[in-house]
Write a protein that holds these residues in place. Structure first.
Motif, PDB file in Angstrom:
ATOM      1  N   LEU A  81       0.799  -1.219   0.000  1.00  0.00           N
ATOM      2  CA  LEU A  81       0.000   0.000   0.000  1.00  0.00           C
ATOM      3  C   LEU A  81       0.837   1.278   0.000  1.00  0.00           C
ATOM      4  N   GLY A  82       2.027   1.235   0.618  1.00  0.00           N
ATOM      5  CA  GLY A  82       2.844   2.432   0.752  1.00  0.00           C
ATOM      6  C   GLY A  82       4.277   2.221   0.306  1.00  0.00           C
ATOM      7  N   LEU A  83       4.939   3.332  -0.031  1.00  0.00           N
ATOM      8  CA  LEU A  83       6.335   3.315  -0.465  1.00  0.00           C
ATOM      9  C   LEU A  83       7.232   3.649   0.722  1.00  0.00           C
ATOM     10  N   PHE A  84       8.083   2.718   1.110  1.00  0.00           N
ATOM     11  CA  PHE A  84       8.932   2.871   2.294  1.00  0.00           C
ATOM     12  C   PHE A  84      10.375   3.102   1.874  1.00  0.00           C
ATOM     13  N   ASN A  85      10.922   4.272   2.245  1.00  0.00           N
ATOM     14  CA  ASN A  85      12.348   4.491   2.021  1.00  0.00           C
ATOM     15  C   ASN A  85      13.130   3.894   3.193  1.00  0.00           C
ATOM     16  N   ASP A  86      14.433   4.078   3.209  1.00  0.00           N
ATOM     17  CA  ASP A  86      15.262   3.453   4.239  1.00  0.00           C
ATOM     18  C   ASP A  86      14.858   3.886   5.643  1.00  0.00           C
ATOM     19  N   LEU A  87      14.528   5.179   5.806  1.00  0.00           N
ATOM     20  CA  LEU A  87      14.157   5.671   7.129  1.00  0.00           C
ATOM     21  C   LEU A  87      12.837   5.058   7.589  1.00  0.00           C
ATOM     22  N   ALA A  88      11.861   4.992   6.686  1.00  0.00           N
ATOM     23  CA  ALA A  88      10.569   4.391   7.030  1.00  0.00           C
ATOM     24  C   ALA A  88      10.735   2.913   7.383  1.00  0.00           C
ATOM     25  N   ILE A  89      11.593   2.214   6.657  1.00  0.00           N
ATOM     26  CA  ILE A  89      11.855   0.803   6.945  1.00  0.00           C
ATOM     27  C   ILE A  89      12.467   0.651   8.335  1.00  0.00           C
ATOM     28  N   ARG A  90      13.373   1.552   8.678  1.00  0.00           N
ATOM     29  CA  ARG A  90      14.025   1.489   9.989  1.00  0.00           C
ATOM     30  C   ARG A  90      12.991   1.636  11.098  1.00  0.00           C
ATOM     31  N   PHE A  91      12.071   2.589  10.946  1.00  0.00           N
ATOM     32  CA  PHE A  91      11.035   2.772  11.959  1.00  0.00           C
ATOM     33  C   PHE A  91      10.134   1.538  12.055  1.00  0.00           C
ATOM     34  N   ALA A  92       9.738   0.990  10.903  1.00  0.00           N
ATOM     35  CA  ALA A  92       8.854  -0.175  10.908  1.00  0.00           C
ATOM     36  C   ALA A  92       9.518  -1.373  11.574  1.00  0.00           C
ATOM     37  N   LYS A  93      10.782  -1.592  11.268  1.00  0.00           N
ATOM     38  CA  LYS A  93      11.480  -2.736  11.848  1.00  0.00           C
ATOM     39  C   LYS A  93      11.663  -2.585  13.351  1.00  0.00           C
ATOM     40  N   ARG A  94      11.804  -1.350  13.808  1.00  0.00           N
ATOM     41  CA  ARG A  94      12.032  -1.129  15.236  1.00  0.00           C
ATOM     42  C   ARG A  94      10.735  -1.158  16.038  1.00  0.00           C
ATOM     43  N   PHE A  95       9.640  -0.594  15.511  1.00  0.00           N
ATOM     44  CA  PHE A  95       8.462  -0.369  16.342  1.00  0.00           C
ATOM     45  C   PHE A  95       7.234  -1.194  15.962  1.00  0.00           C
ATOM     46  N   TRP A  96       7.288  -1.951  14.874  1.00  0.00           N
ATOM     47  CA  TRP A  96       6.143  -2.795  14.498  1.00  0.00           C
ATOM     48  C   TRP A  96       6.381  -4.238  14.878  1.00  0.00           C
ATOM     49  N   PRO A  97       5.340  -4.945  15.335  1.00  0.00           N
ATOM     50  CA  PRO A  97       4.011  -4.420  15.631  1.00  0.00           C
ATOM     51  C   PRO A  97       4.027  -3.557  16.882  1.00  0.00           C
ATOM     52  N   GLY A  98       3.225  -2.501  16.863  1.00  0.00           N
ATOM     53  CA  GLY A  98       3.210  -1.585  17.989  1.00  0.00           C
ATOM     54  C   GLY A  98       2.507  -0.293  17.660  1.00  0.00           C
ATOM     55  N   PRO A  99       2.473   0.648  18.606  1.00  0.00           N
ATOM     56  CA  PRO A  99       1.664   1.863  18.488  1.00  0.00           C
ATOM     57  C   PRO A  99       2.331   2.999  17.712  1.00  0.00           C
ATOM     58  N   LEU A 100       2.858   2.700  16.536  1.00  0.00           N
ATOM     59  CA  LEU A 100       3.433   3.729  15.660  1.00  0.00           C
ATOM     60  C   LEU A 100       2.752   3.674  14.304  1.00  0.00           C
ATOM     61  N   THR A 101       2.197   4.813  13.883  1.00  0.00           N
ATOM     62  CA  THR A 101       1.628   4.953  12.543  1.00  0.00           C
ATOM     63  C   THR A 101       2.612   5.731  11.683  1.00  0.00           C
ATOM     64  N   ILE A 102       2.879   5.221  10.482  1.00  0.00           N
ATOM     65  CA  ILE A 102       3.841   5.837   9.576  1.00  0.00           C
ATOM     66  C   ILE A 102       3.114   6.319   8.327  1.00  0.00           C
ATOM     67  N   VAL A 103       3.234   7.612   8.038  1.00  0.00           N
ATOM     68  CA  VAL A 103       2.624   8.191   6.835  1.00  0.00           C
ATOM     69  C   VAL A 103       3.672   8.221   5.734  1.00  0.00           C
ATOM     70  N   VAL A 104       3.385   7.510   4.651  1.00  0.00           N
ATOM     71  CA  VAL A 104       4.307   7.383   3.519  1.00  0.00           C
ATOM     72  C   VAL A 104       3.544   7.620   2.215  1.00  0.00           C
ATOM     73  N   PRO A 105       4.246   7.842   1.100  1.00  0.00           N
ATOM     74  CA  PRO A 105       3.545   7.963  -0.182  1.00  0.00           C
ATOM     75  C   PRO A 105       2.812   6.672  -0.535  1.00  0.00           C
ATOM     76  N   LYS A 106       1.666   6.807  -1.188  1.00  0.00           N
ATOM     77  CA  LYS A 106       0.933   5.634  -1.646  1.00  0.00           C
ATOM     78  C   LYS A 106       1.658   4.977  -2.821  1.00  0.00           C
ATOM     79  N   VAL A 107       1.502   3.674  -2.957  1.00  0.00           N
ATOM     80  CA  VAL A 107       2.001   2.992  -4.147  1.00  0.00           C
ATOM     81  C   VAL A 107       1.116   3.385  -5.324  1.00  0.00           C
ATOM     82  N   PRO A 108       1.619   3.295  -6.559  1.00  0.00           N
ATOM     83  CA  PRO A 108       0.757   3.534  -7.717  1.00  0.00           C
ATOM     84  C   PRO A 108      -0.424   2.562  -7.695  1.00  0.00           C
ATOM     85  N   ASP A 109      -1.599   3.044  -8.068  1.00  0.00           N
ATOM     86  CA  ASP A 109      -2.807   2.205  -8.074  1.00  0.00           C
ATOM     87  C   ASP A 109      -3.073   1.581  -6.706  1.00  0.00           C
TER      88      ASP A 109
END
Length: 317
Positions: A81-109
């Motif tokens: 659903l979303g495009l994750f750059n290196d920084l977004a990936i770092r946050f996801a790997k550290r805090f997911w699953p958990g109470p962090l929502t990450i706003v990223v660009p949508k994937v095409p379509d």
């Protein structure tokens, strides 16, 4: 990154597997289900079903310019659903699953209904830790849009009873997982190229985010509503709320903290995490009292106290 399925299944059985299967079927047919997460109860619907999303807005009375968070079972699902750059990936790997929502660009379509992202080019994604929500995501095989299960702008629900009290006759099926652990909605960050901005403080503190990213969040001036909880008035009881009260008036219900006892105390020991967990439940109690106003003693503005003060400020406006 979502943990072992055996662990999730064992926990989910405590809530009744039959009820979760029934909830999944309801969601697949376009219905709504109120479900607990580790933060607050969410009003869930299939994020790809425009009719179901419209029903969320009708049920909550929610402004259509306020985007919804989409809940996914794991990081691989989020990348659909979303495009994750290196920084977004770092946050996801550290805090997911958990109470962090990450706003990223949508994937095409992007498959989600346009109303979910309120016409924005970004999407708010979260992988929740609650075993019941995880099991529901797995069985339904859906990406679930799930704002808090209450009337828009009202006090967020941390128990099944709060959901029923807020939504009244519009209350859908509710999966009862008991009181929510965190009691404050997820921290929301927006990825800004190689930097990040905190859109809403929450259980994941600014210090934890900075330690993960290796840098502090940036200030980014943007008038757009990119994620839930950014409206000036939000989380509001039906009664006026006065903050930083050092004494109380006879017509006020006083919410205390630490040594300042009050009519109810968020945490007698001065534990901010406990205070966050009790915040919305205590606001519900104060709102249901026979006093006409609510007063809150000063809460420290550090760590998760920043999130508590943010919610209280919005509740008072």
């Amino acid at each position: 990154m979502s943990g072992s399925n055996d662990h999730i299944d064992d926990k989910a059985r405590r809530y009744g597997k039959q009820a979760i299967v029934a909830a999944a079927a309801r969601l697949q047919s376009g219905g709504l289900v109120a479900v607990p997460t580790e933060t607050v109860y969410g009003l869930a619907a299939d994020s790809t079903n425009a009719t179901a999303i419209a029903e969320i807005y009708r049920t909550k009375g929610r402004p259509d310019f306020n985007p919804l968070i989409v809940h996914v079972p794991d990081f691989d699902a989020a990348r659909k659903l979303g495009l994750f750059n290196d920084l977004a990936i770092r946050f996801a790997k550290r805090f997911w699953p958990g109470p962090l929502t990450i706003v990223v660009p949508k994937v095409p379509d992007c498959a989600v209904a346009p109303a979910v992202t309120a016409g924005l080019p970004t999407i708010a994604l979260r992988c929740p830790a609650h075993p019941l929500m995880q099991e529901l995501l797995k069985i339904s095989e859906l990406f679930l849009a799930a704002p808090s299960a209450n009337k828009s702008g009202g006090i967020s629900p941390t128990t099944k009873r709060h959901v029923e009290r807020s939504l009244g006759g519009k209350t859908p099926m509710v999966l009862d997982g008991g009181p929510c652990k965190s009691g404050v909605e997820s921290t929301i960050i927006a990825i800004r190229d190689e930097n990040y901005q905190i859109l809403r403080p929450g259980p994941i503190t600014a210090e934890e985010l900075q330690n993960c990213a290796g840098k502090a969040a940036i200030n980014h001036q943007d008038s757009r509503i990119e994620a839930p909880g950014q409206l000036a008035s939000h989380y509001a009881p039906s009664k006026p709320v006065r903050l930083n009260a050092t004494k109380t008036e006879p017509d006020e219900y006083l919410i205390g903290f630490g040594a300042a006892a009050g009519d109810s105390n968020l945490s007698a020991s001065g534990d901010l995490a406990e205070a966050a967990s009790n915040l919305f439940a205590t606001l519900h109690i104060a709102d249901a009292s026979d006093r006409v106003r609510i007063a809150v003693v000063p809460i420290p503005k550090s760590g998760i106290g920043i999130a508590i003060n943010d919610r209280l400020k919005r509740a008072s406006q």
